[in-house]
Design a protein around this motif. Structure first.
Motif, short mmCIF file in Angstrom:
data_model
loop_
_atom_site.label_atom_id
_atom_site.label_comp_id
_atom_site.label_asym_id
_atom_site.label_seq_id
_atom_site.Cartn_x
_atom_site.Cartn_y
_atom_site.Cartn_z
N LEU A 70 0.85 -1.19 0.00
CA LEU A 70 0.00 0.00 0.00
C LEU A 70 0.88 1.24 0.00
CD1 LEU A 70 -2.89 1.14 0.21
CD2 LEU A 70 -2.61 1.07 2.70
N LEU A 71 0.69 2.09 -1.01
CA LEU A 71 1.43 3.34 -1.10
C LEU A 71 0.65 4.48 -0.47
CD1 LEU A 71 2.64 3.05 -4.81
CD2 LEU A 71 3.90 2.43 -2.72
N ARG A 72 -0.68 4.46 -0.69
CA ARG A 72 -1.53 5.54 -0.20
C ARG A 72 -2.96 5.04 -0.16
NH1 ARG A 72 -0.48 9.23 -4.29
NH2 ARG A 72 1.59 9.01 -3.47
N ARG A 73 -3.72 5.55 0.80
CA ARG A 73 -5.14 5.19 0.90
C ARG A 73 -5.94 6.45 1.14
NH1 ARG A 73 -6.21 0.43 4.64
NH2 ARG A 73 -6.01 -0.71 2.69
N GLN A 74 -7.05 6.57 0.44
CA GLN A 74 -7.99 7.68 0.60
C GLN A 74 -9.36 7.09 0.90
OE1 GLN A 74 -6.92 10.96 0.30
NE2 GLN A 74 -8.88 11.48 1.17
N VAL A 75 -10.04 7.64 1.89
CA VAL A 75 -11.37 7.17 2.27
C VAL A 75 -12.34 8.33 2.20
CG1 VAL A 75 -12.74 6.05 4.07
CG2 VAL A 75 -10.32 5.47 3.83
N LEU A 76 -13.47 8.10 1.55
CA LEU A 76 -14.53 9.08 1.49
C LEU A 76 -15.85 8.33 1.66
CD1 LEU A 76 -15.44 12.00 1.10
CD2 LEU A 76 -15.48 11.58 -1.36
N GLY A 77 -16.39 8.38 2.86
CA GLY A 77 -17.62 7.65 3.15
C GLY A 77 -17.44 6.16 2.98
N GLN A 78 -18.21 5.59 2.06
CA GLN A 78 -18.19 4.14 1.84
C GLN A 78 -17.19 3.73 0.75
OE1 GLN A 78 -19.96 3.88 4.78
NE2 GLN A 78 -20.53 1.94 3.86
N VAL A 79 -16.44 4.69 0.22
CA VAL A 79 -15.50 4.42 -0.86
C VAL A 79 -14.07 4.50 -0.33
CG1 VAL A 79 -14.66 5.17 -3.12
CG2 VAL A 79 -17.10 5.28 -2.59
N VAL A 80 -13.28 3.48 -0.67
CA VAL A 80 -11.87 3.43 -0.29
C VAL A 80 -11.06 3.28 -1.57
CG1 VAL A 80 -10.11 2.20 1.04
CG2 VAL A 80 -12.47 2.33 1.90
N ILE A 81 -10.07 4.15 -1.73
CA ILE A 81 -9.19 4.08 -2.90
C ILE A 81 -7.78 3.77 -2.41
CG2 ILE A 81 -8.24 5.30 -4.89
CD1 ILE A 81 -10.74 7.13 -4.71
N ASP A 82 -7.27 2.63 -2.87
CA ASP A 82 -5.90 2.24 -2.53
C ASP A 82 -5.01 2.42 -3.75
OD1 ASP A 82 -6.57 1.53 0.04
OD2 ASP A 82 -6.23 -0.62 -0.21
N HIS A 83 -3.84 3.01 -3.52
CA HIS A 83 -2.78 3.11 -4.53
C HIS A 83 -1.75 2.08 -4.09
CE1 HIS A 83 0.52 5.79 -6.50
NE2 HIS A 83 0.30 4.68 -7.18
N GLU A 84 -1.51 1.08 -4.92
CA GLU A 84 -0.67 -0.05 -4.52
C GLU A 84 0.40 -0.32 -5.57
OE1 GLU A 84 -4.36 -2.53 -2.48
OE2 GLU A 84 -3.31 -3.39 -4.20
N MET A 85 1.47 -0.96 -5.10
CA MET A 85 2.47 -1.54 -5.97
C MET A 85 2.41 -3.05 -5.69
SD MET A 85 4.58 -0.80 -8.36
CE MET A 85 4.97 0.94 -8.20
N VAL A 86 2.09 -3.83 -6.73
CA VAL A 86 1.84 -5.26 -6.54
C VAL A 86 2.92 -6.08 -7.21
CG1 VAL A 86 0.19 -7.13 -6.91
CG2 VAL A 86 -0.64 -4.82 -6.43
N ARG A 87 3.57 -6.94 -6.43
CA ARG A 87 4.56 -7.89 -6.96
C ARG A 87 3.80 -9.08 -7.51
NH1 ARG A 87 9.24 -7.31 -7.97
NH2 ARG A 87 9.69 -9.51 -7.88
N ARG A 88 4.19 -9.52 -8.70
CA ARG A 88 3.52 -10.62 -9.37
C ARG A 88 4.54 -11.50 -10.06
NH1 ARG A 88 -1.38 -10.05 -12.02
NH2 ARG A 88 -0.99 -12.28 -12.28
N ASN A 89 4.11 -12.67 -10.43
CA ASN A 89 4.88 -13.56 -11.29
C ASN A 89 4.15 -13.58 -12.64
OD1 ASN A 89 5.09 -14.94 -8.33
ND2 ASN A 89 7.02 -14.97 -9.43
N PHE A 90 4.56 -12.68 -13.53
CA PHE A 90 3.94 -12.56 -14.85
C PHE A 90 4.47 -13.66 -15.77
CE2 PHE A 90 4.12 -8.29 -13.01
CZ PHE A 90 2.78 -7.94 -13.07
N ALA A 91 3.80 -13.89 -16.88
CA ALA A 91 4.25 -14.89 -17.85
C ALA A 91 5.67 -14.59 -18.32
CB ALA A 91 3.29 -14.95 -19.03
N GLU A 92 6.01 -13.29 -18.41
CA GLU A 92 7.34 -12.87 -18.87
C GLU A 92 8.39 -12.93 -17.76
OE1 GLU A 92 4.68 -10.75 -18.73
OE2 GLU A 92 3.92 -10.96 -20.77
N GLY A 93 7.96 -13.13 -16.53
CA GLY A 93 8.88 -13.19 -15.40
C GLY A 93 8.37 -12.36 -14.23
N PRO A 94 9.11 -12.36 -13.12
CA PRO A 94 8.68 -11.60 -11.94
C PRO A 94 8.82 -10.10 -12.16
CG PRO A 94 10.81 -12.61 -11.55
CD PRO A 94 10.34 -13.11 -12.88
#
Length: 128
Positions: A70-94
């Motif tokens: 999680l890089l940043r989170r903003q909350v407004l009422g019932q809405v939550v916006i997360d800005h994330e950096m996600v590590r994955r194992n893609f078909a082309e590599g990590p």
């Protein structure tokens, strides 16, 4: 599992992020309403309901490097916006991908999630 009905929208989204990083598909799915929808922002339906959301997530949860920071989170009422950096194992590599995740929370469950994806950044060793 904590009863989600009494959690704030921010707590529900944090609970799903924790389950995602623990690779606990059942706990992660439990944060979603039974009829929840996932979208590629703004309106491309990716999955509707637990069965489709589970099917979409099975392979991802099996990835050994899967982790959302999680890089940043903003909350407004019932809405939550997360800005994330996600590590994955893609078909082309990590590598990693930057995401904006927009969650609508109703009655203690995520009713919809919409995702904005950045470009995939492969690890240097794989990119060469």
């Amino acid at each position: 599992m904590v009863e989600t009905l009494h959690l704030s929208p921010e707590e529900v989204v944090q609970q799903q992020l924790d389950a995602y990083n623990a690779h606990d598909l059942d706990a992660w799915l439990a944060t979603y309403a039974a009829d929840a929808c996932q979208y590629q922002h703004p309106a491309t339906l990716l999955a509707r309901g637990h069965a489709e959301i589970r099917q979409r997530a099975i392979a991802r949860f099996a990835e050994p490097d899967l982790h959302a920071r999680l890089l940043r989170r903003q909350v407004l009422g019932q809405v939550v916006i997360d800005h994330e950096m996600v590590r994955r194992n893609f078909a082309e590599g990590p590598g990693q991908i930057e995401l904006l995740c927009l969650y609508a929370v109703e009655e203690g469950k995520i009713s919809s999630a919409s995702f904005v994806s950045g470009s995939v950044q492969l690890d240097q060793a794989c990119a060469e």
